[in-house]
Design a protein around this motif. Structure first.
Motif, PDB file in Angstrom:
ATOM      1  N   ASN A  42       0.936  -1.135  -0.002  1.00  0.00           N
ATOM      2  CA  ASN A  42       0.068  -0.049   0.051  1.00  0.00           C
ATOM      3  C   ASN A  42       1.011   1.160   0.095  1.00  0.00           C
ATOM      4  O   ASN A  42       1.572   1.509   0.754  1.00  0.00           O
ATOM      5  CB  ASN A  42      -1.013   0.010   1.180  1.00  0.00           C
ATOM      6  N   HIS A  43       0.763   2.067  -1.337  1.00  0.00           N
ATOM      7  CA  HIS A  43       1.671   3.036  -1.250  1.00  0.00           C
ATOM      8  C   HIS A  43       0.915   4.359  -1.495  1.00  0.00           C
ATOM      9  O   HIS A  43      -0.016   4.588  -2.325  1.00  0.00           O
ATOM     10  CB  HIS A  43       2.824   2.822  -2.476  1.00  0.00           C
ATOM     11  N   ASN A  44       1.160   5.466  -0.642  1.00  0.00           N
ATOM     12  CA  ASN A  44       0.417   6.746  -0.551  1.00  0.00           C
ATOM     13  C   ASN A  44       1.207   7.671  -0.718  1.00  0.00           C
ATOM     14  O   ASN A  44       2.319   7.995   0.151  1.00  0.00           O
ATOM     15  CB  ASN A  44      -0.424   6.799   0.835  1.00  0.00           C
ATOM     16  N   VAL A  45       1.112   8.588  -1.903  1.00  0.00           N
ATOM     17  CA  VAL A  45       1.946   9.835  -2.051  1.00  0.00           C
ATOM     18  C   VAL A  45       0.806  11.009  -1.931  1.00  0.00           C
ATOM     19  O   VAL A  45      -0.264  11.103  -2.479  1.00  0.00           O
ATOM     20  CB  VAL A  45       2.497   9.945  -3.300  1.00  0.00           C
ATOM     21  N   THR A  46       1.193  11.968  -0.997  1.00  0.00           N
ATOM     22  CA  THR A  46       0.394  13.156  -0.634  1.00  0.00           C
ATOM     23  C   THR A  46       1.187  14.369  -0.956  1.00  0.00           C
ATOM     24  O   THR A  46       2.346  14.568  -0.580  1.00  0.00           O
ATOM     25  CB  THR A  46      -0.119  13.339   0.718  1.00  0.00           C
ATOM     26  N   ILE A  47       0.537  15.160  -1.891  1.00  0.00           N
ATOM     27  CA  ILE A  47       1.264  16.424  -2.288  1.00  0.00           C
ATOM     28  C   ILE A  47       0.415  17.665  -1.782  1.00  0.00           C
ATOM     29  O   ILE A  47      -0.884  17.685  -1.943  1.00  0.00           O
ATOM     30  CB  ILE A  47       1.377  16.374  -3.990  1.00  0.00           C
ATOM     31  N   TYR A  48       1.086  18.715  -1.162  1.00  0.00           N
ATOM     32  CA  TYR A  48       0.517  19.857  -0.518  1.00  0.00           C
ATOM     33  C   TYR A  48       0.819  21.028  -1.333  1.00  0.00           C
ATOM     34  O   TYR A  48       1.655  21.066  -2.549  1.00  0.00           O
ATOM     35  CB  TYR A  48       1.307  19.944   0.718  1.00  0.00           C
ATOM     36  N   THR A  49      -0.176  22.096  -1.290  1.00  0.00           N
ATOM     37  CA  THR A  49      -0.278  23.195  -1.996  1.00  0.00           C
ATOM     38  C   THR A  49       1.125  23.954  -2.273  1.00  0.00           C
ATOM     39  O   THR A  49       1.300  24.661  -3.139  1.00  0.00           O
ATOM     40  CB  THR A  49      -1.208  24.282  -1.241  1.00  0.00           C
ATOM     41  N   ASN A  50       2.120  23.707  -1.203  1.00  0.00           N
ATOM     42  CA  ASN A  50       3.641  24.373  -1.341  1.00  0.00           C
ATOM     43  C   ASN A  50       4.533  23.372  -2.188  1.00  0.00           C
ATOM     44  O   ASN A  50       5.486  23.580  -2.047  1.00  0.00           O
ATOM     45  CB  ASN A  50       4.127  24.704  -0.326  1.00  0.00           C
ATOM     46  N   TYR A 192      10.549  -6.610  -6.417  1.00  0.00           N
ATOM     47  CA  TYR A 192       9.913  -7.840  -6.082  1.00  0.00           C
ATOM     48  C   TYR A 192       8.633  -8.036  -6.425  1.00  0.00           C
ATOM     49  O   TYR A 192       7.790  -6.868  -6.495  1.00  0.00           O
ATOM     50  CB  TYR A 192       9.918  -8.041  -4.532  1.00  0.00           C
ATOM     51  N   PRO A 193       8.046  -9.241  -6.532  1.00  0.00           N
ATOM     52  CA  PRO A 193       6.739  -9.444  -7.104  1.00  0.00           C
ATOM     53  C   PRO A 193       5.954  -9.084  -5.742  1.00  0.00           C
ATOM     54  O   PRO A 193       6.053  -9.275  -4.679  1.00  0.00           O
ATOM     55  CB  PRO A 193       6.621 -10.940  -7.573  1.00  0.00           C
ATOM     56  N   VAL A 194       4.558  -8.838  -5.935  1.00  0.00           N
ATOM     57  CA  VAL A 194       3.689  -8.151  -5.280  1.00  0.00           C
ATOM     58  C   VAL A 194       2.241  -9.041  -5.496  1.00  0.00           C
ATOM     59  O   VAL A 194       1.743  -8.917  -6.532  1.00  0.00           O
ATOM     60  CB  VAL A 194       3.531  -6.749  -5.306  1.00  0.00           C
ATOM     61  N   GLY A 195       1.469  -9.442  -4.442  1.00  0.00           N
ATOM     62  CA  GLY A 195       0.210 -10.048  -4.715  1.00  0.00           C
ATOM     63  C   GLY A 195      -0.799  -8.922  -5.001  1.00  0.00           C
ATOM     64  O   GLY A 195      -1.592  -9.107  -6.052  1.00  0.00           O
ATOM     65  N   GLU A 196      -0.892  -8.049  -4.396  1.00  0.00           N
ATOM     66  CA  GLU A 196      -1.925  -6.720  -4.622  1.00  0.00           C
ATOM     67  C   GLU A 196      -1.175  -5.284  -4.201  1.00  0.00           C
ATOM     68  O   GLU A 196      -0.514  -5.347  -3.098  1.00  0.00           O
ATOM     69  CB  GLU A 196      -2.857  -6.970  -3.534  1.00  0.00           C
ATOM     70  N   VAL A 197      -1.386  -4.555  -4.895  1.00  0.00           N
ATOM     71  CA  VAL A 197      -0.771  -3.112  -4.835  1.00  0.00           C
ATOM     72  C   VAL A 197      -2.164  -2.389  -4.637  1.00  0.00           C
ATOM     73  O   VAL A 197      -2.870  -2.235  -5.427  1.00  0.00           O
ATOM     74  CB  VAL A 197       0.061  -2.544  -6.215  1.00  0.00           C
ATOM     75  N   ILE A 198      -1.992  -1.178  -3.762  1.00  0.00           N
ATOM     76  CA  ILE A 198      -2.649  -0.283  -3.777  1.00  0.00           C
ATOM     77  C   ILE A 198      -2.078   1.129  -3.998  1.00  0.00           C
ATOM     78  O   ILE A 198      -1.245   1.236  -2.968  1.00  0.00           O
ATOM     79  CB  ILE A 198      -3.639  -0.388  -2.454  1.00  0.00           C
ATOM     80  N   PHE A 199      -2.055   1.866  -4.780  1.00  0.00           N
ATOM     81  CA  PHE A 199      -1.322   3.140  -4.990  1.00  0.00           C
ATOM     82  C   PHE A 199      -2.283   4.174  -5.002  1.00  0.00           C
ATOM     83  O   PHE A 199      -3.148   4.411  -5.730  1.00  0.00           O
ATOM     84  CB  PHE A 199      -0.685   2.949  -6.309  1.00  0.00           C
ATOM     85  N   THR A 200      -2.210   5.198  -4.104  1.00  0.00           N
ATOM     86  CA  THR A 200      -2.944   6.167  -3.620  1.00  0.00           C
ATOM     87  C   THR A 200      -2.076   7.445  -3.954  1.00  0.00           C
ATOM     88  O   THR A 200      -1.140   7.694  -3.423  1.00  0.00           O
ATOM     89  CB  THR A 200      -3.670   6.154  -2.486  1.00  0.00           C
ATOM     90  N   LEU A 201      -2.684   8.306  -4.967  1.00  0.00           N
ATOM     91  CA  LEU A 201      -2.168   9.654  -4.903  1.00  0.00           C
ATOM     92  C   LEU A 201      -3.144  10.798  -4.685  1.00  0.00           C
ATOM     93  O   LEU A 201      -4.121  10.808  -4.988  1.00  0.00           O
ATOM     94  CB  LEU A 201      -1.777   9.721  -6.671  1.00  0.00           C
ATOM     95  N   ALA A 202      -2.686  11.566  -3.563  1.00  0.00           N
ATOM     96  CA  ALA A 202      -3.386  12.433  -2.919  1.00  0.00           C
ATOM     97  C   ALA A 202      -2.747  13.785  -2.976  1.00  0.00           C
ATOM     98  O   ALA A 202      -1.750  13.928  -3.055  1.00  0.00           O
ATOM     99  CB  ALA A 202      -3.713  11.916  -1.329  1.00  0.00           C
ATOM    100  N   PHE A 203      -3.950  14.672  -3.196  1.00  0.00           N
ATOM    101  CA  PHE A 203      -3.395  16.317  -3.237  1.00  0.00           C
ATOM    102  C   PHE A 203      -4.331  16.880  -2.143  1.00  0.00           C
ATOM    103  O   PHE A 203      -5.423  16.827  -2.307  1.00  0.00           O
ATOM    104  CB  PHE A 203      -3.706  16.678  -4.793  1.00  0.00           C
TER     105      PHE A 203
END
Length: 266
Positions: A42-50, A192-203
């Motif tokens: 589970n990978h989450n990237v959050t980008i802010y206004t600055n 590495y191989p992965v069974g399930e990927v959840i990629f969240t891009l948040a702003f």
């Protein structure tokens, strides 16, 4: 005739399921020869206004052979960041107070069991790339009780905060900070191989996007192909979130999220 698989039959059924899963993971280990299999990433990237960014990665892992599972390699790159941004050595920013995660560089990790990660070492000293290795305490990896005697699942999380992760200022694209005018991106490469990927891009909602992000999935040895990303899944009053899910991602694959931030009006 109807069978109700309740107690006392359920422990037997669950044991058989665990055995089948163990066979599957053992087969995967023969291919990968790593001693483990990543069930979920589970990978989450959050980008802010600055332009500040926080990346959080959560791994759920099935250990197959703890004698060969002693370390885990990770890499973090700022190839798409502001042109003058560099990454300090992770040792120097590890353990930064949590309240500084929105303003300063920081690196954190935790695990379950709590003593799983004994330490980490850095391998790449490129100022815009950090590659490191988590070293594991094998004594913390224990087996479940039961017929198949499989190892208990383990999990760990690491987070990095980076001022200037993206060339954004007051919610708009900042050409003076950017390397070029190409769309911005966030890339995942699968070592590495992965069974399930959840990629969240948040702003942060004050970031002015020019359209929705696009996801490109590149299986190993194959051409890139575009795939759909769900819109605002799990968004809140403060954030816009775009979520992409993928099953059975093989070693060597890539997932690339591209997005455009609007140019300031006028």
């Amino acid at each position: 005739m109807e069978f109700n698989l309740s107690l006392p039959f359920m422990p037997i059924v669950e044991g058989l399921k665990a055995g089948l899963r163990s066979m599957k993971y053992t087969w995967m280990d023969k291919i990968n020869n790593t001693g483990f299999y990543i069930e979920k990433f589970n990978h989450n990237v959050t980008i802010y206004t600055n332009g500040h960014g926080i990346a959080v990665s959560i791994f759920t892992i099935r250990v197959l052979n703890k004698e060969t599972f002693g370390s885990f390699t990770r890499r973090y790159s700022l190839e798409d960041a502001c042109r003058d941004v560099v990454l300090p050595p992770l040792k120097s920013i590890h353990g930064q107070p949590f309240e500084k995660r929105f303003t300063e560089n920081g690196f954190w990790y935790e695990s379950d069991p709590a003593d799983l990660i004994s330490n980490f070492s850095e391998m790449d000293q490129n100022p815009r790339t950090r590659e490191w290795m988590f070293h594991f305490n094998k004594a913390s990896i224990t087996k479940k009780s039961g017929f198949f005697n499989a190892y208990k699942k383990i999990s760990f999380t690491n987070a990095i905060s980076t001022p200037g992760m993206q060339p954004i200022n007051h919610g708009y694209f900042d050409l003076l900070k950017a390397n070029n005018q190409d769309p911005l991106f966030s890339r995942l490469f699968f070592r590495y191989p992965v069974g399930e990927v959840i990629f969240t891009l948040a702003f942060e909602k004050s970031v002015h996007l020019d359209g929705e992000p696009h996801i490109t999935f590149c299986p190993e040895g194959q051409a890139h192909k575009n795939e759909k990303v769900s819109f605002m899944d799990g968004s809140s009053i403060f954030y816009k979130r775009f979520v992409y899910k993928k099953q059975n991602v093989k070693q060597g694959a890539e997932i690339i999220a591209t997005f455009k931030v609007a140019i300031p009006p006028g």
